[in-house]
Design a protein around this motif. Structure first.
Motif, PDB file in Angstrom:
ATOM      1  N   GLU A 243      34.591  38.723  34.017  1.00 53.23           N
ATOM      2  CA  GLU A 243      35.132  39.110  32.716  1.00 53.23           C
ATOM      3  C   GLU A 243      34.421  40.342  32.168  1.00 53.23           C
ATOM      4  OE1 GLU A 243      35.231  35.918  29.939  1.00 53.23           O
ATOM      5  OE2 GLU A 243      36.766  34.798  31.034  1.00 53.23           O
ATOM      6  N   SER A 244      33.083  40.346  32.285  1.00 53.61           N
ATOM      7  CA  SER A 244      32.322  41.509  31.811  1.00 53.61           C
ATOM      8  C   SER A 244      32.723  42.751  32.604  1.00 53.61           C
ATOM      9  CB  SER A 244      30.815  41.265  31.975  1.00 53.61           C
ATOM     10  OG  SER A 244      30.406  40.172  31.198  1.00 53.61           O
ATOM     11  N   TYR A 245      32.890  42.578  33.907  1.00 54.20           N
ATOM     12  CA  TYR A 245      33.312  43.691  34.772  1.00 54.20           C
ATOM     13  C   TYR A 245      34.669  44.217  34.325  1.00 54.20           C
ATOM     14  CZ  TYR A 245      35.441  45.860  38.891  1.00 54.20           C
ATOM     15  OH  TYR A 245      36.116  46.710  39.734  1.00 54.20           O
ATOM     16  N   ALA A 246      35.585  43.301  34.037  1.00 55.59           N
ATOM     17  CA  ALA A 246      36.935  43.703  33.629  1.00 55.59           C
ATOM     18  C   ALA A 246      36.891  44.506  32.332  1.00 55.59           C
ATOM     19  CB  ALA A 246      37.819  42.458  33.454  1.00 55.59           C
ATOM     20  N   ILE A 247      36.088  44.070  31.368  1.00 56.06           N
ATOM     21  CA  ILE A 247      35.991  44.784  30.082  1.00 56.06           C
ATOM     22  C   ILE A 247      35.332  46.144  30.274  1.00 56.06           C
ATOM     23  CG2 ILE A 247      34.895  44.755  27.810  1.00 56.06           C
ATOM     24  CD1 ILE A 247      35.257  41.716  27.883  1.00 56.06           C
TER      25      ILE A 247
END
Length: 611
Positions: A243-247
């Motif tokens: 999720e952090s990577y996606a953001i």
């Protein structure tokens, strides 16, 4: 619309999810929808142009991809005629249409939504009868860049991530670093290069191996733009959490960065930028997290590649992998002859002193100091991070030290530079103000020693705090008051942190008290050591071992000797010891006087009650 209003508006979507979703799962819906609406708004002005370009290039039998990127004016595009407001026109097919709309994005954007497992959330919302309502809510939010600029969009992301991290009880600092800590680190990285960075057309690279949601990279970009609007900072990163990577990837995409530079995966076991070198680097690795999951790969690299790999100097204990990230950053430094590098990393107190001479941690510190790589270590206030109150330190390392810094390390104690937050955020109760950041930056940039003068009035109440740099006079004490001085910035030689651990042996003795001698090999005729009397001593590198031994050991044990084969060199940085100020206790006469006064008051009260 400021980022707090924006994030609370987006947060209101949680009211729709309550009951069908656990609180800790709200982010799985809200975050991808926020990204989707932002991209939707960013692409809106060029939508018609992109669709026209798509039709013409398909008719000509050409690969439309490069033409569509040019038409959108960005590194991404969407080939669907739909957008979120149009999706509202077909309630019965909202699920299929939304899925098709997401699939029509260019590959790097589709990857973002795959990392969010967005299709799973579409199905779940549809089954719960919530998909239309949630989509409608987001379609009504104005996230056009003219309304919400990149900076405020980044702050809104950060606010949402913090809230979801708190709800899911994520571990300390795992998602992002407080903005003021990042600003301080970026200042420290750039302060010595201000001249170079203000030249027209400057291009620099920056890398974060624990990128989180991209906060460090974003603040560095903002800082350089403020210094020089013509400068360009190319950003690189790697992030483990999907999720952090996606953001992070979405944020970089919107800012015009090449999202191929943001890689998913575990930095320690699978380096996403194996041959790259960078000008600047920043990292806030997780504190005190064990590296057992990647131990096999890390040990293999250490043993087979040595100093040709990333972990040549040594390996820390498995219970804390933060020094592995420091070694990883070292391997990414440009050679000094090519311009060199500087990086900042946030660590807890453990890497400063954990491990005796010969241990992995000590060997890493030894490598850093003997190769003159540490510029400064700054102690931050406690309670600065959202999920931990522990003491933290910013290490600044460089292989292109200015001449004045060669062979030296600067320690700055900024633990008292904070103000109380109006409202605590988890464990974060303190923040550094702009003035605090500026003071630390000035002490570092000027490479000066200094003291903190606290002015107290006659009642012992603090009236002022003044930074007194070397050569300056401290402020005068007010009438009846005093000025307390405490070290704030200190400069040491690298070898001041080194020591030799010597093993002191004493002989075995038989029942008659005679020294037992060896009978075989090299030990023949030599006194045999008694392991129960064995001891060790740490001798500063600046002192001759034999001189120390004769002064400190020989007077107490005339028969002792040093086993030279067991001598080891170690390094530790006892940060707090160098800033400790002894305050003598009050005199007995003063304490007696207070006791008499209190006793007198109690006696008078008892007599009053008896009457």
């Amino acid at each position: 619309m400021n980022h707090q209003h924006l994030s609370s508006f987006i947060w209101s979507v949680a009211d729709l999810l309550r009951g069908d979703y656990k609180q800790s799962d709200y982010g799985k819906v809200i975050l991808p929808f926020t990204v989707l609406r932002r991209l939707d708004c960013v692409l809106e002005p060029t939508k018609a142009k992109v669709l026209k370009e798509l039709a013409s290039k398909k008719a000509a039998g050409l690969n439309p991809d490069p033409f569509l990127r040019r038409a959108s004016g960005l590194n991404f595009y969407n080939t669907s005629e739909l957008d979120l407001p149009k999706l509202m026109g077909d309630q019965d097919h909202i699920s299929q249409n939304l899925y098709a709309y997401v699939q029509a994005f260019s590959p790097e954007v589709r990857d973002i939504f795959e990392r969010f497992s967005f299709s799973t959330q579409i199905d779940k919302l549809a089954k719960s009868g919530l998909l239309y309502l949630v989509t409608e809510k987001f379609a009504g939010i104005d996230l056009h860049p003219t309304t919400v600029d990149n900076h405020h969009m980044g702050l809104a992301f950060e606010e949402l991530i913090r809230k979801f991290a708190e709800l899911s009880n994520e571990t300390a600092g795992e998602h992002f670093t407080p903005r003021e800590v990042i600003r301080l680190m970026v200042n420290l990285l750039f302060v010595e290069d201000d001249d170079a960075l203000t030249k027209p057309g400057v291009v620099r690279t920056i890398y974060d191996p624990t990128a989180g949601t991209g906060g460090m990279l974003s603040v560095a970009g903002e800082h350089l733009t403020a210094l020089n609007p013509q400068a360009r900072l190319t950003m690189f990163g790697q992030e483990l959490n999907d999720e952090s990577y996606a953001i992070c990837k979405a944020d970089m995409l919107i800012k015009g960065q090449d999202v191929a530079n943001i890689v998913a995966g575990n930095t320690l076991s699978e380096d996403g930028h194996p041959h790259a070198k960078f000008d600047y680097m920043l990292s806030n690795p997780p504190f005190g997290v064990e590296w057992k999951k990647v131990e096999k790969e890390v040990r293999k690299e250490h043993e087979t590649q040595g100093f040709n790999g990333r972990f040549g100097p040594g390996l820390p204990r498995v219970s804390d992998g933060s020094l592995l990230f420091l070694l990883h950053l070292l391997s990414k430094m440009r050679p000094a002859q090519d311009g060199g590098s500087r990086f900042g990393i946030v660590l807890n107190g453990s890497p400063l002193f954990t491990g005796g001479a010969g241990s992995g941690e000590s060997e890493i510190r030894r490598y850093l100091l003997e190769n003159d790589l540490v510029e400064a270590i700054i102690g931050l206030p406690t309670d600065m991070f959202y999920n931990t109150g522990i003491s933290t330190y910013v290490w600044v390392l460089s292989n292109r030290k200015p001449v004045a810094r060669k062979g030296k390390v600067q320690l700055i104690d900024a633990s008292s530079f904070w103000r109380k937050m109006r409202k605590s955020l988890g464990s974060k109760r303190k923040e550094m103000g702009e003035e605090d950041i500026a003071t630390v930056t000035r002490l570092f940039g000027g490479f000066v020693e200094g003291q903190l003068a606290t002015v107290l009035d006659a009642d012992g109440k603090e009236t002022a705090r003044v930074v007194v740099e070397a050569g300056q006079q401290p402020p005068a004490a007010p009438e009846g008051g005093k000025v307390k001085l405490a070290p704030l910035s200190r400069i040491f030689a690298n070898q001041d942190f080194g020591y030799c651990t010597i093993t002191v042996e004493r002989p075995q003795r038989d029942e008659q008290g005679r020294v037992v001698l060896g009978t075989k090999g090299k030990q023949k005729g030599k006194p045999q050591p008694d392991s129960s009397l064995r001891d060790t001593e740490n001798v500063p590198l600046s002192e001759d071992v034999e001189v120390y031994f004769e002064r400190e050991v020989r007077p107490h044990a005339a028969d002792a000797w040093i086993d030279d084969e067991k001598t080891k060199v170690g390094y530790e940085i006892p940060f707090n010891r160098h800033f400790y100020v002894f305050e003598p206790p009050r005199s007995l006469a003063e304490i007696d006087a207070d006791l008499k006064e209190v006793t007198g008051r109690i006696k008078a009260m008892i007599e009053g009650l008896a009457a």
